[in-house]
Design a protein around this motif. Structure first.
Motif, PDB file in Angstrom:
ATOM      1  N   GLY A  90       0.784  -1.227   0.000  1.00 38.36           N
ATOM      2  CA  GLY A  90       0.000   0.000   0.000  1.00 38.36           C
ATOM      3  C   GLY A  90       0.809   1.266   0.000  1.00 38.36           C
ATOM      4  N   ARG A  91       2.146   1.162   0.041  1.00 31.40           N
ATOM      5  CA  ARG A  91       2.992   2.355   0.048  1.00 31.40           C
ATOM      6  C   ARG A  91       3.410   2.712  -1.372  1.00 31.40           C
ATOM      7  NH1 ARG A  91       7.896   1.158   3.783  1.00 31.40           N
ATOM      8  NH2 ARG A  91       7.817  -0.786   2.613  1.00 31.40           N
ATOM      9  N   ASN A  92       3.403   4.003  -1.663  1.00 28.71           N
ATOM     10  CA  ASN A  92       3.878   4.459  -2.959  1.00 28.71           C
ATOM     11  C   ASN A  92       5.384   4.292  -3.049  1.00 28.71           C
ATOM     12  OD1 ASN A  92       1.335   5.266  -3.904  1.00 28.71           O
ATOM     13  ND2 ASN A  92       1.507   7.257  -2.921  1.00 28.71           N
ATOM     14  N   ILE A  93       5.855   4.092  -4.256  1.00 32.16           N
ATOM     15  CA  ILE A  93       7.286   3.956  -4.494  1.00 32.16           C
ATOM     16  C   ILE A  93       7.847   5.311  -4.906  1.00 32.16           C
ATOM     17  CG2 ILE A  93       9.061   2.721  -5.769  1.00 32.16           C
ATOM     18  CD1 ILE A  93       7.335   0.951  -4.000  1.00 32.16           C
ATOM     19  N   GLY A  94       8.762   5.862  -4.115  1.00 32.51           N
ATOM     20  CA  GLY A  94       9.452   7.083  -4.485  1.00 32.51           C
ATOM     21  C   GLY A  94       8.719   8.367  -4.163  1.00 32.51           C
ATOM     22  N   ARG A  95       7.607   8.304  -3.509  1.00 30.57           N
ATOM     23  CA  ARG A  95       6.848   9.504  -3.165  1.00 30.57           C
ATOM     24  C   ARG A  95       6.042   9.245  -1.895  1.00 30.57           C
ATOM     25  NH1 ARG A  95       1.950  10.336  -7.371  1.00 30.57           N
ATOM     26  NH2 ARG A  95       1.084  11.501  -5.622  1.00 30.57           N
ATOM     27  N   PRO A  96       5.580  10.287  -1.209  1.00 25.47           N
ATOM     28  CA  PRO A  96       4.803  10.072   0.019  1.00 25.47           C
ATOM     29  C   PRO A  96       3.487   9.365  -0.261  1.00 25.47           C
ATOM     30  CG  PRO A  96       5.580  12.345  -0.132  1.00 25.47           C
ATOM     31  CD  PRO A  96       5.836  11.721  -1.466  1.00 25.47           C
ATOM     32  N   THR A  97       2.965   8.706   0.759  1.00 24.13           N
ATOM     33  CA  THR A  97       1.682   8.009   0.682  1.00 24.13           C
ATOM     34  C   THR A  97       0.719   8.663   1.656  1.00 24.13           C
ATOM     35  OG1 THR A  97       2.805   5.934   0.141  1.00 24.13           O
ATOM     36  CG2 THR A  97       0.507   5.786   0.872  1.00 24.13           C
TER      37      THR A  97
END
Length: 405
Positions: A90-97
């Motif tokens: 559920g976490r974005n890759i390379g950017r905030p979530t």
């Protein structure tokens, strides 16, 4: 205590209101920059001052926009809407979530070790200690309250307890220090031969990047504003560019699997080049060169921003990095007018032969002490006016570059 808390909250609301008023102020259109597409110009700032960061004489002209290997900003075509999709956790890759309370997924070895150290050692340890202290407080409140203990104990020393509460924290700190010192050492390990050098220069309030090993070409990166903040025909941020306040008009391009030598400095005040997914935060200090190294292990698009308070527009200095395969990086370098270093007989890349001087370093010796001469006396304020400073440290209205407020 409540009075202090109220004062802090009121000050925060006042600053937020001031920022909103500044953002809502009408923006005048920037004059067209010769040789560029009007759709790529950054928004103008008050007073008809161009908000496009200047480049030095070494900067190369933009590559042919019709090249299929290039996107609008001269970097390989890479859409944030596709690249930065959330992973299985559920976490974005390379950017905030949004709504996520965790460290960003790490794409460097140091970052992966630091992530393991945080989640497997520090967080469980502090949780256990906090619960233990809370349990002791509850036990003391219940066991030694006046009703249950009308006659207080007169005990003043307990050797066993004193030895335990002295040695236990020491043992815990030593256990934490061993991996912590190893991580600190790895973060400042010099880059090996064949590393790609990226020089990041902080300005109020934008970034300038140079590639000393690749012909010394230069790019500048300004934040992309929202559609309602720019004049008609000017470029604005889209979902493909990246998140709000993190998208830049020019992206840094770096190869995957190749060591990166990061060198930071500044032209005005202290900035800080920070990419959370790289576990990288390096201060950019005027008159000094700071150096670190990292290796990106996964292709993608990664976002960061200046992490040192550097003036009114500190929050508007984003960093966007595209990590691409080495062959694609070489194509981008050639498209920017740069060159790739040669190869050794065994096929490995040649080490950098570029000298990046630093004040006081052996490669840039200062004047010998024996040859020192007393400098001439400066202007006398009583007889001659002092020259006007063209650019203030925190107000860049008259200096070149980003318009500031």
């Amino acid at each position: 205590m409540m009075g202090l808390k109220g004062i802090v909250i009121a000050a925060g609301l006042a600053v937020a209101g001031l920022s909103a008023a500044v953002q809502a102020a009408p923006q005048a259109a920037a004059p067209a920059v010769q040789g560029t597409d009007p759709g790529q110009q950054a928004a103008a700032a008050p007073g008809n001052v161009s908000n496009v960061a200047p480049t030095t004489a070494s900067a190369t002209p933009p590559a042919d926009a019709a090249s299929p290997a290039l996107a609008m900003d001269g970097a390989p075509a890479m859409s944030s809407a596709e690249v930065n999709k959330a992973g299985p956790d559920g976490r974005n890759i390379g950017r905030p979530t949004d709504g996520m309370f965790d460290i960003q997924p790490q794409v460097t070895r140091n970052g992966q070790f630091a992530y393991w150290f945080h989640n497997k050692i520090l967080f469980p340890l502090i949780t256990i200690i906090s619960l233990f202290v809370l349990a002791l407080l509850i036990w003391v409140v219940i066991r030694f309250r006046q009703a249950a203990n009308p006659v207080p104990s007169k005990t003043s020393h307990n050797t066993a307890i004193e030895v335990i509460w002295t040695l236990a924290p020491v043992a815990i700190l030593v256990a934490i220090a061993i991996p912590s010192i190893g991580l600190l050492q790895a973060q400042f390990k010099p880059a090996p031969a064949g590393a790609v050098t990226l020089k990041a220069i902080g300005n109020q309030w934008y970034w300038t990047y140079q590639y000393p090993d690749n012909g010394g070409f230069e790019i500048t990166a300004n934040m992309l504003k929202e559609k309602d903040q720019v004049a008609a025909g000017e470029r604005f941020r889209t979902d493909a560019d990246g998140p709000r306040l993190l998208a830049a008009d020019n992206r840094v391009v770096l190869p995957v699997g190749v060591p990166i030598r990061l060198i930071t400095t500044s032209n005005d005040v202290i900035h800080s080049w920070a990419i959370p997914a790289f576990w990288m935060k390096l201060d950019a200090i005027p008159g000094r060169l700071n150096e670190s190294s990292f290796t990106i292990e996964r292709p993608g698009l990664y976002f960061g921003q200046c992490s040192e308070l550097c003036g009114p527009r500190h929050a508007f200095m984003p960093i966007a990095v595209e990590a691409v395969p080495p062959a694609q990086f070489a194509a981008w370098v050639r498209a920017k007018g740069g060159t790739m270093p040669g190869r050794n007989a065994d096929g490995t890349a040649k080490s950098s032969d570029k000298v990046i001087p630093q004040p006081g370093a052996d490669a840039n010796p200062t004047e010998k002490a024996g040859e020192f001469a007393t400098p001439p006396a400066g202007l006398d304020p009583a007889t001659k006016p002092l020259p006007a400073t063209p650019q203030g440290a925190t107000n860049n209205r008259t200096g070149a570059g980003n318009a500031g407020m």
